[in-house]
Motif scaffolding. Structure first.
Motif, PDB file in Angstrom:
ATOM      1  N   ALA A  75     -36.436 -71.478  50.707  1.00 39.65           N
ATOM      2  CA  ALA A  75     -37.550 -71.987  49.894  1.00 39.65           C
ATOM      3  C   ALA A  75     -37.296 -71.750  48.410  1.00 39.65           C
ATOM      4  O   ALA A  75     -37.587 -72.609  47.568  1.00 39.65           O
ATOM      5  N   ALA A  76     -36.738 -70.581  48.075  1.00 40.12           N
ATOM      6  CA  ALA A  76     -36.459 -70.268  46.672  1.00 40.12           C
ATOM      7  C   ALA A  76     -35.404 -71.208  46.103  1.00 40.12           C
ATOM      8  O   ALA A  76     -35.511 -71.655  44.954  1.00 40.12           O
ATOM      9  N   SER A  77     -34.373 -71.511  46.905  1.00 43.27           N
ATOM     10  CA  SER A  77     -33.321 -72.426  46.442  1.00 43.27           C
ATOM     11  C   SER A  77     -33.900 -73.801  46.121  1.00 43.27           C
ATOM     12  O   SER A  77     -33.501 -74.441  45.141  1.00 43.27           O
ATOM     13  N   LYS A  78     -34.835 -74.248  46.951  1.00 50.02           N
ATOM     14  CA  LYS A  78     -35.471 -75.547  46.701  1.00 50.02           C
ATOM     15  C   LYS A  78     -36.277 -75.524  45.409  1.00 50.02           C
ATOM     16  O   LYS A  78     -36.305 -76.518  44.665  1.00 50.02           O
ATOM     17  N   ARG A  79     -36.931 -74.401  45.124  1.00 50.55           N
ATOM     18  CA  ARG A  79     -37.696 -74.305  43.886  1.00 50.55           C
ATOM     19  C   ARG A  79     -36.764 -74.264  42.672  1.00 50.55           C
ATOM     20  O   ARG A  79     -37.057 -74.856  41.638  1.00 50.55           O
ATOM     21  N   VAL A  80     -35.639 -73.564  42.816  1.00 55.19           N
ATOM     22  CA  VAL A  80     -34.654 -73.540  41.722  1.00 55.19           C
ATOM     23  C   VAL A  80     -34.188 -74.953  41.414  1.00 55.19           C
ATOM     24  O   VAL A  80     -34.089 -75.358  40.247  1.00 55.19           O
ATOM     25  N   ALA A  81     -33.912 -75.726  42.468  1.00 56.11           N
ATOM     26  CA  ALA A  81     -33.483 -77.109  42.269  1.00 56.11           C
ATOM     27  C   ALA A  81     -34.550 -77.920  41.547  1.00 56.11           C
ATOM     28  O   ALA A  81     -34.244 -78.744  40.677  1.00 56.11           O
ATOM     29  N   ALA A  82     -35.813 -77.677  41.889  1.00 58.83           N
ATOM     30  CA  ALA A  82     -36.913 -78.407  41.244  1.00 58.83           C
ATOM     31  C   ALA A  82     -37.020 -78.038  39.774  1.00 58.83           C
ATOM     32  O   ALA A  82     -37.229 -78.913  38.913  1.00 58.83           O
ATOM     33  N   TRP A  83     -36.886 -76.754  39.455  1.00 56.00           N
ATOM     34  CA  TRP A  83     -36.960 -76.326  38.055  1.00 56.00           C
ATOM     35  C   TRP A  83     -35.778 -76.872  37.246  1.00 56.00           C
ATOM     36  O   TRP A  83     -35.929 -77.209  36.075  1.00 56.00           O
ATOM     37  N   HIS A  85     -34.033 -79.636  37.853  1.00 56.39           N
ATOM     38  CA  HIS A  85     -33.878 -81.096  37.896  1.00 56.39           C
ATOM     39  C   HIS A  85     -34.097 -81.787  36.551  1.00 56.39           C
ATOM     40  O   HIS A  85     -33.278 -82.639  36.163  1.00 56.39           O
ATOM     41  N   PRO A  86     -35.168 -81.494  35.804  1.00 51.80           N
ATOM     42  CA  PRO A  86     -35.357 -82.198  34.523  1.00 51.80           C
ATOM     43  C   PRO A  86     -34.195 -81.998  33.558  1.00 51.80           C
ATOM     44  O   PRO A  86     -33.790 -82.944  32.860  1.00 51.80           O
ATOM     45  N   ALA A 113     -28.248 -78.372  44.089  1.00 53.79           N
ATOM     46  CA  ALA A 113     -28.905 -79.519  43.447  1.00 53.79           C
ATOM     47  C   ALA A 113     -27.855 -80.460  42.891  1.00 53.79           C
ATOM     48  O   ALA A 113     -26.759 -80.029  42.502  1.00 53.79           O
ATOM     49  N   GLN A 114     -28.206 -81.744  42.858  1.00 53.60           N
ATOM     50  CA  GLN A 114     -27.300 -82.751  42.298  1.00 53.60           C
ATOM     51  C   GLN A 114     -28.114 -83.908  41.756  1.00 53.60           C
ATOM     52  O   GLN A 114     -29.129 -84.292  42.340  1.00 53.60           O
ATOM     53  N   VAL A 115     -27.683 -84.432  40.628  1.00 51.51           N
ATOM     54  CA  VAL A 115     -28.276 -85.648  40.067  1.00 51.51           C
ATOM     55  C   VAL A 115     -27.137 -86.633  39.826  1.00 51.51           C
ATOM     56  O   VAL A 115     -26.137 -86.291  39.180  1.00 51.51           O
ATOM     57  N   GLN A 116     -27.291 -87.849  40.366  1.00 54.30           N
ATOM     58  CA  GLN A 116     -26.287 -88.893  40.209  1.00 54.30           C
ATOM     59  C   GLN A 116     -26.721 -89.869  39.126  1.00 54.30           C
ATOM     60  O   GLN A 116     -27.918 -90.121  38.942  1.00 54.30           O
ATOM     61  N   PRO A 117     -25.772 -90.439  38.401  1.00 56.97           N
ATOM     62  CA  PRO A 117     -26.119 -91.452  37.393  1.00 56.97           C
ATOM     63  C   PRO A 117     -26.538 -92.751  38.065  1.00 56.97           C
ATOM     64  O   PRO A 117     -26.150 -93.037  39.201  1.00 56.97           O
ATOM     65  N   LEU A 241     -31.175 -73.788  29.181  1.00 56.42           N
ATOM     66  CA  LEU A 241     -32.566 -74.114  29.482  1.00 56.42           C
ATOM     67  C   LEU A 241     -32.920 -73.756  30.923  1.00 56.42           C
ATOM     68  O   LEU A 241     -34.013 -73.256  31.211  1.00 56.42           O
ATOM     69  N   ILE A 242     -31.997 -74.010  31.848  1.00 58.02           N
ATOM     70  CA  ILE A 242     -32.235 -73.653  33.250  1.00 58.02           C
ATOM     71  C   ILE A 242     -32.345 -72.142  33.379  1.00 58.02           C
ATOM     72  O   ILE A 242     -33.242 -71.623  34.061  1.00 58.02           O
ATOM     73  N   GLY A 243     -31.434 -71.425  32.731  1.00 56.71           N
ATOM     74  CA  GLY A 243     -31.489 -69.958  32.775  1.00 56.71           C
ATOM     75  C   GLY A 243     -32.783 -69.410  32.208  1.00 56.71           C
ATOM     76  O   GLY A 243     -33.352 -68.469  32.752  1.00 56.71           O
ATOM     77  N   ALA A 244     -33.262 -70.026  31.121  1.00 55.03           N
ATOM     78  CA  ALA A 244     -34.531 -69.595  30.528  1.00 55.03           C
ATOM     79  C   ALA A 244     -35.691 -69.823  31.488  1.00 55.03           C
ATOM     80  O   ALA A 244     -36.590 -68.986  31.620  1.00 55.03           O
ATOM     81  N   ASP A 245     -35.685 -70.972  32.178  1.00 55.87           N
ATOM     82  CA  ASP A 245     -36.741 -71.258  33.150  1.00 55.87           C
ATOM     83  C   ASP A 245     -36.703 -70.277  34.313  1.00 55.87           C
ATOM     84  O   ASP A 245     -37.744 -69.810  34.787  1.00 55.87           O
TER      85      ASP A 245
END
Length: 251
Positions: A75-83, A85-86, A113-117, A241-245
């Motif tokens: 569950a935590a990994s999924k939340r990390v991916a959500a944070w 993502h932007p 997490a992964q974001v594709q163009p 920014l991810i680390g700060a979040d």
């Protein structure tokens, strides 16, 4: 302990974190020494954590992290991916290539997490949930940059260094040399070491609760040296920014 906190909860998590940082298995006396808590307190809290499934007692009489933690970790990994993502999406829009977030899980790299163009799409070997070994990936190198050489050698001894392509680094000396280069320039590269024709650049995520790295990957025809320089700077900003979040979420 934070002001207004509950001491027993603070101590219980100190035990879990001490175990996690020490390989996941430890005896009561070692736990007391590492955590700085009285042995009687350790014994009481450990028994409670065992009853709840967050710890288990091994045949050796030592204690290990329990299976119930897996649900929390997932569950935590999924939340990390959500944070993340932007920040990853913004990097993809700037760079036009795939961006991945990975973390160390034991001796393995796992992509979370992964974001594709939307254009220039080319499917890479990476996909969310995939596990691989760190020696053939840029993210693996990035996450091991600040690890002492002896610990790196021990990890490589446990995992082995199977050859994925003709470019894969297959000796500890070659891998440590690559870490030295990556440390000097501030980012790590995978030069077709995991997948032929694919180049990847990665940076560590600062202030993450566990080793994490952000990467951009693409075909070597597009990921030129100039593209690598641009990507490294953009990934470092996104990683900050991810680390700060993540740091904020852990307060």
């Amino acid at each position: 302990m934070p002001k207004g906190g509950v001491q027993s909860i603070d101590r219980a998590f100190a035990i879990l974190e001490t175990l996690a940082e020490s390989g996941g298995v430890m005896g009561l006396s070692q736990l007391a020494e590492r955590s700085g808590l009285p042995l009687a307190t350790i014994h009481r809290l450990v028994r409670t954590l065992v009853d709840l499934g967050y710890l288990r007692q091994e045949e050796s009489r030592q204690y290990s992290l329990g299976p119930r933690l897996m649900r929390l970790a997932d569950a935590a990994s999924k939340r990390v991916a959500a944070w993340a993502h932007p920040h990853m999406l913004a990097a993809v829009e700037d760079l036009g290539e795939s961006v991945n977030l990975a973390m160390m899980d034991g001796d393995e790299v796992v992509y979370i997490a992964q974001v594709q163009p939307s254009k220039n799409f080319m499917r890479m070997f990476t996909e969310v949930g995939r596990r691989t070994l760190p020696h053939s990936t840029a993210v693996g190198k990035a996450m091991l940059l600040d690890t002492d050489p002896g610990t790196v050698r021990s990890l490589l001894s446990r995992t082995g260094m199977p050859q994925r392509t003709e470019h894969t680094l297959t000796t500890p000396d070659a891998f440590l040399a690559a870490l030295d280069v990556a440390r000097e320039r501030g980012y790590a590269l995978d030069e077709g070491e995991q997948e032929v024709g694919v180049r990847c650049v990665a940076v560590a995520v600062p202030d993450a609760p566990r080793p994490m790295a952000l990467s951009m990957s693409g075909p070597t025809t597009r990921v030129t040296d100039a593209a690598v320089d641009e990507a490294a700077a953009r990934l470092q900003e996104a990683a900050r920014l991810i680390g700060a979040d993540l740091s904020y979420a852990g307060r």
